[in-house]
Design a protein around this motif. Structure first.
Motif, PDB file in Angstrom:
ATOM      1  N   LYS A 124       2.135  15.075   0.524  1.00  0.00           N
ATOM      2  CA  LYS A 124       0.998  15.950   0.843  1.00  0.00           C
ATOM      3  C   LYS A 124       1.442  17.413   0.996  1.00  0.00           C
ATOM      4  O   LYS A 124       0.617  18.321   0.940  1.00  0.00           O
ATOM      5  CB  LYS A 124       0.313  15.486   2.131  1.00  0.00           C
ATOM      6  CG  LYS A 124      -0.158  14.046   2.089  1.00  0.00           C
ATOM      7  CD  LYS A 124      -1.490  13.908   1.427  1.00  0.00           C
ATOM      8  CE  LYS A 124      -2.017  12.514   1.551  1.00  0.00           C
ATOM      9  NZ  LYS A 124      -2.068  11.763   0.347  1.00  0.00           N
ATOM     10  N   TYR A 157       2.492   1.594  -3.429  1.00  0.00           N
ATOM     11  CA  TYR A 157       1.451   1.927  -4.401  1.00  0.00           C
ATOM     12  C   TYR A 157       1.115   3.415  -4.321  1.00  0.00           C
ATOM     13  O   TYR A 157       1.061   4.117  -5.332  1.00  0.00           O
ATOM     14  CB  TYR A 157       0.211   1.065  -4.123  1.00  0.00           C
ATOM     15  CG  TYR A 157      -0.980   1.399  -4.990  1.00  0.00           C
ATOM     16  CD1 TYR A 157      -1.168   0.763  -6.217  1.00  0.00           C
ATOM     17  CD2 TYR A 157      -1.922   2.339  -4.588  1.00  0.00           C
ATOM     18  CE1 TYR A 157      -2.263   1.063  -7.017  1.00  0.00           C
ATOM     19  CE2 TYR A 157      -3.011   2.646  -5.377  1.00  0.00           C
ATOM     20  CZ  TYR A 157      -3.173   2.005  -6.588  1.00  0.00           C
ATOM     21  OH  TYR A 157      -4.253   2.309  -7.377  1.00  0.00           O
ATOM     22  N   GLU A 158       0.873   3.893  -3.124  1.00  0.00           N
ATOM     23  CA  GLU A 158       0.505   5.297  -2.944  1.00  0.00           C
ATOM     24  C   GLU A 158       1.623   6.224  -3.405  1.00  0.00           C
ATOM     25  O   GLU A 158       1.376   7.221  -4.095  1.00  0.00           O
ATOM     26  CB  GLU A 158       0.166   5.585  -1.478  1.00  0.00           C
ATOM     27  CG  GLU A 158      -0.273   7.025  -1.265  1.00  0.00           C
ATOM     28  CD  GLU A 158      -0.660   7.314   0.178  1.00  0.00           C
ATOM     29  OE1 GLU A 158      -0.419   8.451   0.612  1.00  0.00           O
ATOM     30  OE2 GLU A 158      -1.198   6.425   0.848  1.00  0.00           O
ATOM     31  N   GLU A 160       0.820  -1.215   0.000  1.00  0.00           N
ATOM     32  CA  GLU A 160       0.000   0.000   0.000  1.00  0.00           C
ATOM     33  C   GLU A 160       0.849   1.258   0.000  1.00  0.00           C
ATOM     34  O   GLU A 160       0.554   2.208  -0.721  1.00  0.00           O
ATOM     35  CB  GLU A 160      -0.927   0.019   1.220  1.00  0.00           C
ATOM     36  CG  GLU A 160      -2.210  -0.723   1.002  1.00  0.00           C
ATOM     37  CD  GLU A 160      -3.181  -0.503   2.147  1.00  0.00           C
ATOM     38  OE1 GLU A 160      -3.375   0.661   2.568  1.00  0.00           O
ATOM     39  OE2 GLU A 160      -3.738  -1.496   2.622  1.00  0.00           O
ATOM     40  N   TRP A 161       1.894   1.282   0.817  1.00  0.00           N
ATOM     41  CA  TRP A 161       2.770   2.457   0.883  1.00  0.00           C
ATOM     42  C   TRP A 161       3.418   2.713  -0.476  1.00  0.00           C
ATOM     43  O   TRP A 161       3.433   3.831  -0.962  1.00  0.00           O
ATOM     44  CB  TRP A 161       3.856   2.273   1.925  1.00  0.00           C
ATOM     45  CG  TRP A 161       3.391   2.175   3.336  1.00  0.00           C
ATOM     46  CD1 TRP A 161       2.191   2.571   3.861  1.00  0.00           C
ATOM     47  CD2 TRP A 161       4.133   1.643   4.426  1.00  0.00           C
ATOM     48  NE1 TRP A 161       2.149   2.309   5.200  1.00  0.00           N
ATOM     49  CE2 TRP A 161       3.332   1.750   5.585  1.00  0.00           C
ATOM     50  CE3 TRP A 161       5.395   1.091   4.554  1.00  0.00           C
ATOM     51  CZ2 TRP A 161       3.754   1.325   6.831  1.00  0.00           C
ATOM     52  CZ3 TRP A 161       5.831   0.667   5.800  1.00  0.00           C
ATOM     53  CH2 TRP A 161       5.014   0.785   6.928  1.00  0.00           C
ATOM     54  N   GLU A 170       0.998   8.795  -6.604  1.00  0.00           N
ATOM     55  CA  GLU A 170       1.058  10.229  -6.316  1.00  0.00           C
ATOM     56  C   GLU A 170       2.278  10.890  -6.961  1.00  0.00           C
ATOM     57  O   GLU A 170       2.171  11.975  -7.533  1.00  0.00           O
ATOM     58  CB  GLU A 170       1.061  10.469  -4.801  1.00  0.00           C
ATOM     59  CG  GLU A 170      -0.245  10.119  -4.128  1.00  0.00           C
ATOM     60  CD  GLU A 170      -1.415  10.965  -4.615  1.00  0.00           C
ATOM     61  OE1 GLU A 170      -1.311  12.197  -4.592  1.00  0.00           O
ATOM     62  OE2 GLU A 170      -2.424  10.377  -5.037  1.00  0.00           O
TER      63      GLU A 170
END
Length: 166
Positions: A153, A25-26, A22-23, A30
């Protein structure tokens, strides 16, 4: 006893690998989105601009080759960038990316680009498990720390848009 069982289950390899997937992938999704935006603003939104001037030739060729061999091709060749390509693209477009980057990245180009390379190696361990080289605890710590260091972010794409229109 139930809490201890839950803790042991959540500490299992399957759960940890899922978190790592998941990490990564994100980060990949992004980072590619942000890089595309940086290139569009720096070089223009037509193919002769951002694609030809923003993406190094060896990356363009690799992407075009992958797209040509795909029986169900994506809308454009940039979709075929692999995980190491952002390093090459950012290195070639560092000045254009600077306004968007958090200060700790802008001031540590070498550390950031080397981190992307290390992240690529870890990504390959996660995505190619048949090699028999699972990620280590140090790899998990690195990825977790690199996510904080990179702080996607905090990237300021709005500053790029302002610079492009000025």
């Amino acid at each position: 006893l139930e809490e201890a069982k839950a803790y042991c289950e959540l500490r299992g390899e399957r759960i940890a690998l899922g978190d790592m997937y998941e990490w990564i992938y994100e980060i990949e999704v992004e980072l590619h989105k942000y890089i595309r935006w940086i290139l569009l603003l720096a070089h223009g939104d037509d193919e002769a601009g951002w694609w030809k001037h923003g993406v190094p030739e060896q990356v363009r060729i690799a992407c075009q080759t992958a797209r040509e061999s795909d029986p169900d091709p994506a809308r454009d060749a940039f979709c075929y960038t692999n995980f190491i390509h952002p390093k090459k693209i950012l290195d070639a477009n560092w000045r254009a990316a600077l306004p968007a980057l958090p200060a700790r990245l802008a001031q540590n180009k070498r550390e950031f680009l080397e981190g992307l390379e290390q992240l690529n190696g870890i990504r390959n361990r996660v995505m190619h498990p048949c090699k028999g080289m699972p990620p280590s605890e140090d790899n998990f710590l690195f990825v977790h720390g690199f996510i904080s260091f990179m702080s996607l972010k905090e990237w300021r794409l709005d500053l790029l848009a302002g610079a492009a229109s000025a």
